[in-house]
Enzyme design. Sequence first.
Site, PDB file in Angstrom:
ATOM      1  N   SER A 151       0.865  -1.188  -0.116  1.00  0.00           N
ATOM      2  CA  SER A 151      -0.008  -0.241   0.149  1.00  0.00           C
ATOM      3  C   SER A 151       0.852   1.261   0.018  1.00  0.00           C
ATOM      4  O   SER A 151       0.310   2.224  -0.444  1.00  0.00           O
ATOM      5  CB  SER A 151      -0.967   0.196   1.229  1.00  0.00           C
ATOM      6  OG  SER A 151      -1.489  -1.292   1.443  1.00  0.00           O
ATOM      7  N   HIS A 165      -1.873  -3.086  -6.628  1.00  0.00           N
ATOM      8  CA  HIS A 165      -2.370  -2.547  -5.568  1.00  0.00           C
ATOM      9  C   HIS A 165      -4.017  -2.888  -5.468  1.00  0.00           C
ATOM     10  O   HIS A 165      -4.748  -2.022  -6.244  1.00  0.00           O
ATOM     11  CB  HIS A 165      -2.119  -1.048  -5.090  1.00  0.00           C
ATOM     12  CG  HIS A 165      -2.832  -0.687  -3.978  1.00  0.00           C
ATOM     13  ND1 HIS A 165      -3.653   0.314  -3.699  1.00  0.00           N
ATOM     14  CD2 HIS A 165      -2.325  -1.082  -2.595  1.00  0.00           C
ATOM     15  CE1 HIS A 165      -3.867   0.465  -2.498  1.00  0.00           C
ATOM     16  NE2 HIS A 165      -3.263  -0.157  -1.756  1.00  0.00           N
ATOM     17  N   GLU A 221      -4.581  -0.965  -8.863  1.00  0.00           N
ATOM     18  CA  GLU A 221      -3.782   0.180  -9.379  1.00  0.00           C
ATOM     19  C   GLU A 221      -2.492  -0.566  -9.640  1.00  0.00           C
ATOM     20  O   GLU A 221      -1.969  -1.501  -9.085  1.00  0.00           O
ATOM     21  CB  GLU A 221      -3.491   1.182  -7.993  1.00  0.00           C
ATOM     22  CG  GLU A 221      -4.765   2.166  -8.187  1.00  0.00           C
ATOM     23  CD  GLU A 221      -4.607   3.031  -6.831  1.00  0.00           C
ATOM     24  OE1 GLU A 221      -4.920   4.071  -6.818  1.00  0.00           O
ATOM     25  OE2 GLU A 221      -4.270   2.576  -5.895  1.00  0.00           O
ATOM     26  N   ASN A 234      -5.941   5.780  -2.439  1.00  0.00           N
ATOM     27  CA  ASN A 234      -5.818   6.141  -1.283  1.00  0.00           C
ATOM     28  C   ASN A 234      -5.208   7.864  -0.859  1.00  0.00           C
ATOM     29  O   ASN A 234      -5.689   8.119   0.305  1.00  0.00           O
ATOM     30  CB  ASN A 234      -4.687   5.104  -0.600  1.00  0.00           C
ATOM     31  CG  ASN A 234      -5.299   3.946  -0.266  1.00  0.00           C
ATOM     32  OD1 ASN A 234      -6.481   3.898  -0.138  1.00  0.00           O
ATOM     33  ND2 ASN A 234      -4.253   2.942  -0.138  1.00  0.00           N
TER      34      ASN A 234
HETATM   35  N1  LIG Z   1      -5.752  -4.596   4.557  1.00  0.00           N
HETATM   36  C1  LIG Z   1      -5.947  -3.867   3.482  1.00  0.00           C
HETATM   37  O1  LIG Z   1      -6.774  -3.072   3.515  1.00  0.00           O
HETATM   38  C2  LIG Z   1      -4.965  -3.574   2.387  1.00  0.00           C
HETATM   39  C3  LIG Z   1      -5.366  -2.959   1.098  1.00  0.00           C
HETATM   40  C4  LIG Z   1      -4.509  -2.981   0.170  1.00  0.00           C
HETATM   41  C5  LIG Z   1      -3.142  -3.540   0.400  1.00  0.00           C
HETATM   42  N2  LIG Z   1      -2.724  -4.004   1.278  1.00  0.00           N
HETATM   43  C6  LIG Z   1      -1.394  -4.481   1.536  1.00  0.00           C
HETATM   44  O2  LIG Z   1      -1.620  -5.688   1.347  1.00  0.00           O
HETATM   45  C7  LIG Z   1      -0.368  -6.501   2.166  1.00  0.00           C
HETATM   46  C8  LIG Z   1      -0.976  -7.452   3.236  1.00  0.00           C
HETATM   47  O3  LIG Z   1      -1.981  -6.853   3.826  1.00  0.00           O
HETATM   48  P1  LIG Z   1      -2.893  -7.629   4.747  1.00  0.00           P
HETATM   49  O4  LIG Z   1      -3.876  -6.425   5.317  1.00  0.00           O
HETATM   50  O5  LIG Z   1      -3.393  -8.680   4.047  1.00  0.00           O
HETATM   51  O6  LIG Z   1      -1.946  -8.037   6.123  1.00  0.00           O
HETATM   52  P2  LIG Z   1      -2.128  -9.020   7.299  1.00  0.00           P
HETATM   53  O7  LIG Z   1      -1.568  -8.904   8.498  1.00  0.00           O
HETATM   54  O8  LIG Z   1      -3.684  -9.411   7.324  1.00  0.00           O
HETATM   55  O9  LIG Z   1      -1.539 -10.431   6.275  1.00  0.00           O
HETATM   56  C9  LIG Z   1      -0.128 -10.724   6.140  1.00  0.00           C
HETATM   57  C10 LIG Z   1       0.106 -11.977   6.231  1.00  0.00           C
HETATM   58  O10 LIG Z   1       1.688 -12.394   5.532  1.00  0.00           O
HETATM   59  C11 LIG Z   1       1.883 -13.509   6.576  1.00  0.00           C
HETATM   60  N3  LIG Z   1       3.214 -13.434   6.600  1.00  0.00           N
HETATM   61  C12 LIG Z   1       4.194 -13.097   7.542  1.00  0.00           C
HETATM   62  N4  LIG Z   1       5.371 -13.270   7.313  1.00  0.00           N
HETATM   63  C13 LIG Z   1       5.649 -13.743   6.106  1.00  0.00           C
HETATM   64  C14 LIG Z   1       6.594 -14.333   4.966  1.00  0.00           C
HETATM   65  N5  LIG Z   1       7.956 -14.349   5.300  1.00  0.00           N
HETATM   66  N6  LIG Z   1       5.974 -14.685   3.698  1.00  0.00           N
HETATM   67  C15 LIG Z   1       4.706 -14.677   3.402  1.00  0.00           C
HETATM   68  N7  LIG Z   1       3.786 -14.261   4.333  1.00  0.00           N
HETATM   69  C16 LIG Z   1       4.068 -13.904   5.498  1.00  0.00           C
HETATM   70  C17 LIG Z   1       1.440 -13.274   7.940  1.00  0.00           C
HETATM   71  O11 LIG Z   1       1.139 -14.398   8.581  1.00  0.00           O
HETATM   72  C18 LIG Z   1      -0.058 -12.942   7.580  1.00  0.00           C
HETATM   73  O12 LIG Z   1      -1.002 -13.904   7.420  1.00  0.00           O
HETATM   74  C19 LIG Z   1       0.436  -5.328   2.843  1.00  0.00           C
HETATM   75  O13 LIG Z   1       1.554  -4.855   2.071  1.00  0.00           O
HETATM   76  C20 LIG Z   1      -0.728  -4.190   2.780  1.00  0.00           C
HETATM   77  O14 LIG Z   1      -0.175  -2.832   2.765  1.00  0.00           O
HETATM   78  C21 LIG Z   1      -3.547  -3.972   2.606  1.00  0.00           C
END
Ligand SMILES: NC(=O)c1ccc[n+]([C@@H]2O[C@H](COP(=O)([O-])OP(=O)(O)OC[C@H]3O[C@@H](n4cnc5c(N)ncnc54)[C@H](O)[C@@H]3O)[C@@H](O)[C@H]2O)c1
Length: 315
Positions: free
Chosen positions: A119, A140, A152, A191
């Site tokens: 993000s 994204h 995106e 965003n």
């Molecule tokens: N939550 C949102 O609304 C949102 C929206 C757009 C983008 N994002 C982006 O997406 C990504 C994930 O966000 P999220 O909200 O799903 O986070 P989250 O914390 O829910 O999930 C992250 C996952 O990654 C796992 N993880 C930890 N170490 C790891 C590794 N070495 N290899 C693979 N997986 C590993 C964790 O166990 C966890 O299950 C981030 O970069 C975030 O910025 C999030």
Amino acid sequence: MYHQIAVLGAGTMGSGLAQLFARCGMPIMLYDPDRKALDKARAAIARSAELHIREWPNERKAWEQATDKIRMTEDAKEAVQGADFVLEAGPENIGIKRDIYKAIAPFLGDETLVASNTSSLALDTLVQGQPFGDRFVIAHFFNPAHLVPLVEIVKRPDTRKDLTDRLIGVLVQCGKAPVILKKDCPGFIANRLQAAVLREACHLLRSGVADAEQIDRAMREGPGLRWAINGPFEIADFGGLDIWEKVTDNLFPSLDNGLTSPEPIRDNVSNGKLGVKAGSGFYEYGDGLGRETIIEQRDRNFTQLIRLKKELKST
Ligand SMILES: NC(=O)c1ccc[n+]([C@@H]2O[C@H](COP(=O)([O-])OP(=O)(O)OC[C@H]3O[C@@H](n4cnc5c(N)ncnc54)[C@H](O)[C@@H]3O)[C@@H](O)[C@H]2O)c1
């Protein structure tokens, strides 16, 4: 279409991304080093399939087939081997993301595109020192990833065009609306726009102009409806640019231009009111069951709206 997709990270976004591509007919390997995260993702995917089947029973078979297409693993090598698209959705931490890329690099094919769902991290920082620099993009997605159409896309001048074009083609086939940026920019497009609105909403709240319910209502019943159909430039054109010139001249001096997170957000955070996940935020959400119901209701409304929007487009 891709023959095999690896989704790395099975959290909020990873479980939605797995659903999205599986529903579109592609086999998925969902990887997470944490077994509990995979179990949680499995439960979230089953809940989402249940919701869709309940609302649209004729989609039962498609959802069952999609769920069967998702395999889960705690082994990164197993996840990416043979994948022609790798989508990283690990934690928003540059160190962890770089470790993931280092771990998978030896097992990637020469034609494999790698994308990060970051993000906020810069494209060049993410890909620095990786051997797949010309096969890397930011893609994204928005939460819930299987529902929100916008994706995106940020690429570098040397990103392979054939691989990017293929990704865009697959996204369109899966019902997504890809938007390609001309260059990397913190917060990308959507965003930044959302953050600008949230800053002003907090300003109105803090200034005592209206409470949160009234501000949310004003947004839902006014601009929110319009924005589902037209973007800000189209709306300005419809309204007349001479009018908007005056409106912006008159209003801009009184709009918030703060450079830190707004006070109402900070106050809630320092009181442990983190929103739906904590049971309270700007509103109260009750216990675990109440929260699940609220999320389910949001997803149902959202799905209906997206379907309606698709129908509007095709008329
Ligand atoms: N939550 C949102 O609304 C949102 C929206 C757009 C983008 N994002 C982006 O997406 C990504 C994930 O966000 P999220 O909200 O799903 O986070 P989250 O914390 O829910 O999930 C992250 C996952 O990654 C796992 N993880 C930890 N170490 C790891 C590794 N070495 N290899 C693979 N997986 C590993 C964790 O166990 C966890 O299950 C981030 O970069 C975030 O910025 C999030």
